[in-house]
Scaffold this active site. Structure first.
Site, PDB file in Angstrom:
ATOM      1  N   GLY A  76     -20.178  25.501  13.612  1.00  0.00           N
ATOM      2  CA  GLY A  76     -19.944  24.185  12.997  1.00  0.00           C
ATOM      3  C   GLY A  76     -19.247  23.228  13.951  1.00  0.00           C
ATOM      4  CE1 TYR A  89     -14.736  23.241   1.044  1.00  0.00           C
ATOM      5  CE2 TYR A  89     -12.779  22.390  -0.062  1.00  0.00           C
ATOM      6  CZ  TYR A  89     -13.468  22.680   1.098  1.00  0.00           C
ATOM      7  OH  TYR A  89     -12.885  22.403   2.327  1.00  0.00           O
ATOM      8  CE  LYS A  92     -12.945  26.003   2.561  1.00  0.00           C
ATOM      9  NZ  LYS A  92     -13.465  26.455   3.877  1.00  0.00           N
TER      10      LYS A  92
HETATM   11  P1  NAD Z   1     -17.949  19.087   8.506  1.00  0.00           P
HETATM   12  O1  NAD Z   1     -18.825  18.978   7.322  1.00  0.00           O
HETATM   13  O2  NAD Z   1     -17.534  17.857   9.214  1.00  0.00           O
HETATM   14  O3  NAD Z   1     -18.605  20.042   9.592  1.00  0.00           O
HETATM   15  C1  NAD Z   1     -19.238  21.242   9.265  1.00  0.00           C
HETATM   16  C2  NAD Z   1     -20.257  21.549  10.346  1.00  0.00           C
HETATM   17  O4  NAD Z   1     -20.943  22.738   9.943  1.00  0.00           O
HETATM   18  C3  NAD Z   1     -21.312  20.450  10.510  1.00  0.00           C
HETATM   19  O5  NAD Z   1     -21.436  20.072  11.876  1.00  0.00           O
HETATM   20  C4  NAD Z   1     -22.606  21.092   9.999  1.00  0.00           C
HETATM   21  O6  NAD Z   1     -23.756  20.672  10.712  1.00  0.00           O
HETATM   22  C5  NAD Z   1     -22.308  22.575  10.230  1.00  0.00           C
HETATM   23  N1  NAD Z   1     -23.094  23.438   9.351  1.00  0.00           N
HETATM   24  C6  NAD Z   1     -23.406  23.271   8.043  1.00  0.00           C
HETATM   25  N2  NAD Z   1     -24.179  24.286   7.614  1.00  0.00           N
HETATM   26  C7  NAD Z   1     -24.335  25.119   8.661  1.00  0.00           C
HETATM   27  C8  NAD Z   1     -25.023  26.351   8.853  1.00  0.00           C
HETATM   28  N3  NAD Z   1     -25.737  26.918   7.867  1.00  0.00           N
HETATM   29  N4  NAD Z   1     -24.954  26.941  10.059  1.00  0.00           N
HETATM   30  C9  NAD Z   1     -24.266  26.383  11.079  1.00  0.00           C
HETATM   31  N5  NAD Z   1     -23.615  25.212  10.973  1.00  0.00           N
HETATM   32  C10 NAD Z   1     -23.645  24.595   9.775  1.00  0.00           C
HETATM   33  O7  NAD Z   1     -16.679  19.945   8.056  1.00  0.00           O
HETATM   34  P2  NAD Z   1     -15.218  19.976   8.703  1.00  0.00           P
HETATM   35  O8  NAD Z   1     -14.431  18.917   8.040  1.00  0.00           O
HETATM   36  O9  NAD Z   1     -15.296  20.020  10.162  1.00  0.00           O
HETATM   37  O10 NAD Z   1     -14.712  21.368   8.103  1.00  0.00           O
HETATM   38  C11 NAD Z   1     -14.700  22.571   8.825  1.00  0.00           C
HETATM   39  C12 NAD Z   1     -13.990  23.618   7.983  1.00  0.00           C
HETATM   40  O11 NAD Z   1     -12.672  23.151   7.659  1.00  0.00           O
HETATM   41  C13 NAD Z   1     -14.651  23.927   6.635  1.00  0.00           C
HETATM   42  O12 NAD Z   1     -14.449  25.280   6.314  1.00  0.00           O
HETATM   43  C14 NAD Z   1     -13.857  23.071   5.660  1.00  0.00           C
HETATM   44  O13 NAD Z   1     -13.913  23.590   4.360  1.00  0.00           O
HETATM   45  C15 NAD Z   1     -12.475  23.170   6.246  1.00  0.00           C
HETATM   46  N6  NAD Z   1     -11.601  22.090   5.826  1.00  0.00           N
HETATM   47  C16 NAD Z   1     -11.829  20.813   6.231  1.00  0.00           C
HETATM   48  C17 NAD Z   1     -10.965  19.801   5.809  1.00  0.00           C
HETATM   49  C18 NAD Z   1     -11.151  18.370   6.240  1.00  0.00           C
HETATM   50  O14 NAD Z   1     -10.480  17.482   5.713  1.00  0.00           O
HETATM   51  N7  NAD Z   1     -12.053  18.081   7.170  1.00  0.00           N
HETATM   52  C19 NAD Z   1      -9.882  20.102   4.970  1.00  0.00           C
HETATM   53  C20 NAD Z   1      -9.726  21.417   4.544  1.00  0.00           C
HETATM   54  C21 NAD Z   1     -10.558  22.409   5.003  1.00  0.00           C
HETATM   55  C1  AKB Z   2     -12.500  18.046   1.077  1.00  0.00           C
HETATM   56  O1  AKB Z   2     -12.074  17.006   0.559  1.00  0.00           O
HETATM   57  O2  AKB Z   2     -13.445  18.717   0.641  1.00  0.00           O
HETATM   58  C2  AKB Z   2     -11.771  18.557   2.295  1.00  0.00           C
HETATM   59  C3  AKB Z   2     -10.700  19.516   1.903  1.00  0.00           C
HETATM   60  C4  AKB Z   2      -9.361  19.010   1.562  1.00  0.00           C
HETATM   61  O3  AKB Z   2     -10.934  20.691   1.836  1.00  0.00           O
HETATM   62  N1  AKB Z   2     -11.278  17.445   3.039  1.00  0.00           N
END
Ligand code: NAD
Ligand code: AKB
Length: 319
Positions: free
Chosen positions: A8, A141, A145
């Site tokens: 990702g 979600y 998690k």
């Molecule tokens: P994002 O959606 O920006 O990026 C996810 C990436 O995964 C994308 O580039 C997408 O193309 C790729 N992807 C989707 N399906 C796929 C697959 N089948 N195989 C390979 N790649 C795939 O998400 P993010 O914000 O970078 O989040 C990354 C992690 O952090 C996730 O587990 C998310 O739940 C967690 N998270 C994010 C936030 C936030 O605010 N961004 C907060 C809490 C937790």
């Molecule tokens: C979302 O809003 O889904 C994420 C998170 C807090 O996990 N930014």
């Protein structure tokens, strides 16, 4: 951590994480992978390998060729998108996770994946949410998690895989746009403030959620991965946050720089429902105590940095 594979890697976190790790450990020691292609021309697109995390055979092959010591598993879909298609969410979020854990077990890799404030639910205490507390989320979600936190604990206990994780709050960044989250409103507000001087929030006035600036999130991942494993009791689910904010608090901070910024509301019931089921402010004491978590950005500093960076981008586009 010396040689690292990232899934990702084109996402909101993956992009900045890959840049930082390449800077710290050397470009050739970091392998970004994603289901999508990239023609951005940057170092990520130069090294990117296409990998769908649901395909364990391809994941094994890439790992056998690259020979990493660590896997950082970022591929997932976020809260609002999960509600649109819960079956696909389970397939990617849980199927991808178990594949990445299996590859880590077989190849004896250190392992990191993020959890989220989404791992909590409506019956969780909303204020000072403790590290260990009730977790009965009512979103796909959240179900993913909590299951993920438990599965990572299981791989550590049963197979000795060195799994680690953080419960991220909403992450604010200006490098890569967020995708399908509930906390995305805050990032959108900064971009719209610079672009048009107004923003219509899909979360209601008074909706209070934890947030953090991306640089602090990236530093926290590296700090946790480099921490002494013997000191870690809550390996896969450390509460971390840097601020607890409402849409109007973000807007008021923006107004210190853009005086006539206007905030409107048009509530999206799905994302509002998700936000209402999450805590207002989580307690990060265990992360501070066990591995020294210390975020540097509060709302004031983050707003300053976000607006400056977005303004710079705007003038580059104009030039
Ligand atoms: P994002 O959606 O920006 O990026 C996810 C990436 O995964 C994308 O580039 C997408 O193309 C790729 N992807 C989707 N399906 C796929 C697959 N089948 N195989 C390979 N790649 C795939 O998400 P993010 O914000 O970078 O989040 C990354 C992690 O952090 C996730 O587990 C998310 O739940 C967690 N998270 C994010 C936030 C936030 O605010 N961004 C907060 C809490 C937790
Ligand atoms: C979302 O809003 O889904 C994420 C998170 C807090 O996990 N930014």
């Amino acid at each position: 951590m010396k040689r690292i594979i990232i899934t990702g890697a084109l996402g909101q976190i993956g992009t900045e994480l890959t840049f930082k790790l390449m800077e710290k450990y050397g470009e050739e020691n970091v392998l970004p992978t994603d289901i999508l292609e990239s023609n951005s021309g940057d170092v990520i697109s130069k090294h990117l390998k296409i990998l769908d995390v649901r395909d364990i055979e391809s994941m094994k092959k890439i790992v056998e060729e690259f020979k990493p010591d660590t896997i950082l598993h970022m591929a997932a879909i976020l809260s609002a998108t999960c509600e649109k298609n819960p079956q696909v969410a389970w397939d990617i979020n849980m199927g991808g996770l178990v594949n990445a854990l299996e590859v880590a077990r077989i190849h004896k890799l250190k392992f990191f994946t993020p959890s989220s404030i989404g791992a909590f639910g409506p019956t969780t205490p909303k204020i000072n949410t403790p590290q260990s507390t009730i977790q009965r989320p009512n979103t796909m979600y959240g179900v993913n998690k909590v299951s993920g936190e438990l599965l990572c604990d299981y791989y550590y206990i049963k197979f000795g895989v060195d799994t680690r994780g953080l419960r991220f709050p909403g992450l604010i960044s200006h490098v890569k746009e967020p995708g399908g989250g509930t906390t995305d409103y805050a990032v959108e507000m900064y971009f719209e403030a610079v672009k048009s001087g107004k923003y219509t929030s899909f979360l209601d006035k008074g909706t209070c959620l934890d947030m953090m600036y991306m640089e602090d999130a990236i530093d926290a991942i590296i700090q946790l991965m480099e921490a002494d494993g013997k000191e870690l009791k809550n390996r896969n689910a450390f509460n971390i946050s840097a601020m607890s904010v409402t849409p109007e608090m973000v807007a008021n901070e923006i107004r210190k720089h853009i005086g006539d910024f206007s905030l409107y509301y048009k509530v999206d019931p799905v994302r509002q429902g998700i936000a209402d089921s999450w805590p207002n402010a989580i307690d990060c004491f265990e992360a501070k105590r066990q591995w020294g978590f210390a975020p540097r950005y509060n709302l004031e500093l983050m707003t300053e940095v976000m607006l400056e960076a977005i303004n710079n981008k705007k003038s580059l586009i104009k030039a």
